[in-house]
Design a protein around this motif. Sequence first.
Motif, PDB file in Angstrom:
ATOM      1  N   PHE A 102     -12.592   8.887  -2.247  1.00  0.00           N
ATOM      2  CA  PHE A 102     -12.186   7.778  -1.372  1.00  0.00           C
ATOM      3  C   PHE A 102     -11.967   8.286   0.053  1.00  0.00           C
ATOM      4  N   GLN A 103     -12.858   7.877   0.945  1.00  0.00           N
ATOM      5  CA  GLN A 103     -12.678   8.190   2.362  1.00  0.00           C
ATOM      6  C   GLN A 103     -11.677   7.184   2.926  1.00  0.00           C
ATOM      7  N   VAL A 104     -10.549   7.665   3.383  1.00  0.00           N
ATOM      8  CA  VAL A 104      -9.464   6.782   3.809  1.00  0.00           C
ATOM      9  C   VAL A 104      -9.486   6.550   5.321  1.00  0.00           C
TER      10      VAL A 104
ATOM     11  N   ALA B   2      -5.723   7.531   8.369  1.00  0.00           N
ATOM     12  CA  ALA B   2      -4.651   6.642   7.915  1.00  0.00           C
ATOM     13  C   ALA B   2      -3.917   7.332   6.764  1.00  0.00           C
ATOM     14  N   GLU B   3      -3.167   8.366   7.116  1.00  0.00           N
ATOM     15  CA  GLU B   3      -2.576   9.218   6.082  1.00  0.00           C
ATOM     16  C   GLU B   3      -1.491   8.500   5.283  1.00  0.00           C
ATOM     17  N   ALA B   4      -0.748   7.608   5.922  1.00  0.00           N
ATOM     18  CA  ALA B   4       0.298   6.876   5.195  1.00  0.00           C
ATOM     19  C   ALA B   4      -0.335   6.042   4.086  1.00  0.00           C
ATOM     20  N   ASN B   5      -1.415   5.355   4.434  1.00  0.00           N
ATOM     21  CA  ASN B   5      -2.140   4.575   3.430  1.00  0.00           C
ATOM     22  C   ASN B   5      -2.671   5.485   2.336  1.00  0.00           C
ATOM     23  N   MET B   6      -3.146   6.663   2.703  1.00  0.00           N
ATOM     24  CA  MET B   6      -3.698   7.590   1.704  1.00  0.00           C
ATOM     25  C   MET B   6      -2.647   7.953   0.653  1.00  0.00           C
TER      26      MET B   6
ATOM     27  N   GLY C 118      -0.030   6.197  -0.267  1.00  0.00           N
ATOM     28  CA  GLY C 118       0.219   5.028  -1.107  1.00  0.00           C
ATOM     29  C   GLY C 118      -0.918   4.787  -2.084  1.00  0.00           C
ATOM     30  N   LEU C 119      -2.153   4.904  -1.596  1.00  0.00           N
ATOM     31  CA  LEU C 119      -3.320   4.740  -2.478  1.00  0.00           C
ATOM     32  C   LEU C 119      -3.260   5.743  -3.619  1.00  0.00           C
TER      33      LEU C 119
ATOM     34  N   ALA D 161      -0.650   7.211  -4.910  1.00  0.00           N
ATOM     35  CA  ALA D 161       0.389   6.803  -5.870  1.00  0.00           C
ATOM     36  C   ALA D 161      -0.151   5.700  -6.781  1.00  0.00           C
TER      37      ALA D 161
ATOM     38  N   GLN E  86       6.502   8.029   2.848  1.00  0.00           N
ATOM     39  CA  GLN E  86       5.546   7.573   1.826  1.00  0.00           C
ATOM     40  C   GLN E  86       5.577   8.516   0.624  1.00  0.00           C
TER      41      GLN E  86
END
Lengths: 296, 319
Positions: free
Chosen positions: B55-57, B60-64, B66-67, B69, B94
């Motif tokens: 998964f190329q995010v 956006a490290e915060a989203n990464m 969460g994803l 988790a 996060q």
Amino acid sequence: MAQPTASETHTPAATKSVAELNQIAAQVRRDIVRMVHAVNSGHPGGSLGCTELLVALYFKVMQHTPEPFDMDGIGQDLFFLSNGHISPVFYSVLARSGYFPVSELATFRKLNSRLQGHPATHEHLPGIRVASGSLGQGLSVATGAAQAKKLNGDKSTVFVLMGDGELQEGQIWEAALYAPHHKVDNLIAFVDRNGQQIDGPTEKIGGLGDLRAKFESFNWRVLETDGNQFETLLATIEEAQSLLGQGQPIMVLMDTQMGFGVDFMMGSHKWHGVAPNDEQLEKALLQLEVEKASDY
Amino acid sequence: MKDFPYTESKDTRSGFGAGLHELGKTNPNVVALCADLIGSLKMDAFVKDFPERFFQVGIAEANMMGLAAGLTIGGKIPFTGTFANFSTGRVYDQIRQSIAYSGKNVKICASHAGLTLGEDGATHQILEDIGLMKMLPHMCVINPCDYNQTKAATLAIADYEGPVYLRFGRPVVPNFTPADQPFEIGKGVLLNEGADVSIFATGHLVWKAILAGKLLAEKGINAEIINLHTIKPLDAQMILESARKTRCVVTAEEHQMNGGLGDSIAQLLAREEPLPLEMVAVNDSFGESGTPDQLMEKYGLNEAAIVRAVEKVMARKTK
């Protein structure tokens, strides 16, 4: 991947009428005000405002197996609460749909309880799949869980609820960019658009503006609904479900009232995180009559 | 002093890339996420051979986090990849809420840790990441020393249930760990037996400790050298056994003194066996631009600094 049979999943709901759902919602609201009153803390406003959504999901819409609780939830629809402070409604709905004993609601926010102030997995409370409370994280987690379902060939759906004030968090918009880009089309997100946050109306504090236009420009499918009325809410969720699998995630903007169901709590940010006193509790319970009250 | 032969020098991040690629072949639950740094993290082979599990995010490290988790819910074992700075400090909350407190089986894999990042300067040279991660309850913290050990660690953490922080870096360093050496989380590796001083090193400082051991041997000092690739859980038994034998301790790491390996060992010794201790680490300072070697010298993280620390701590030993 083995799919559970219909008899194993919780599908009470397919048969539940709107009148029955209204009765459940009234009971859930009684739980909410009693829980926050008992410990003189917690968040009644948003909880009351999102009662119809959670009752609709857990008692009508979702295919889920409360017992035994399985963290991975393969073959089950999953719900994530991103705005974790409305834990009272979440706990009440989980208990009343069979995840844990209703009597345990009496331990809310008390020492050694599984019902922490904000939802947590740490004490292994059935029904909770991730901690929330620090805002802005749930959309990312739900998106990841939806992608895991796709990898597993699992056709069930992931639901997530966010507060509107929560949309001021930057991480929400990282996830909002990501989900459509990756065509996460097994995800239905809800925004509790009550227009209120702790310090006042959202549009005074940090204006969210035209959320439909914002999410549409991010390539979400956007629906709008009344979030405090079962007929319209259920019709909108049905429409959202019909849009699954079409390459886009779905965002439902729910027009709700903070404190819905208790007249003196309605529509004001003042009841975001304040518990009713004895007299206010009595007054609230009088407005939340159910035919067969089953208070814990 | 034992000899540590090696045939080539390699970067630890390539050990991670090789381990991840192998996991792609052997463990169908392993998935990888990256925040726009595939080449820097050496994730190319995994991306090429297992595109459906990558998964190329984007940036956006915060989203990464969460994803990652969320991906564990459904049985996936997510490996996140970005620089150490963006793997920890940038996304601390996060990690704290969605991963650590939630007990999620996420492997946070962090490259370019420490000063050896070099010319990019202090914005990217995080020296606080071990401390940030070890403070989180139940977070496992690993900092391997060379290519082979990083590869072995990458494989080992996939079989460990729970959140892990795996720290590695950019510079090319001697690859002396035997390729078949099993990686045991939480177990130190005794490199050289000695009687005069215990040197506990982690990450890139392990090789510096070996070089220091040779210099010390020339001075007639017999150093015990232990590679503590796992900072948490700490191998208290091995540390105490060695310290009780040599009666003085030097720690070495590419990290701040506050919060690092030395800090953990100082706490352990203070509780169990108070003994003289010197720390080779960065002393409450940010880094700066420069070549890795220049920076390691300027900030006192090389073999000469370890030798000085040994001489100082041995002078403090009670007779």
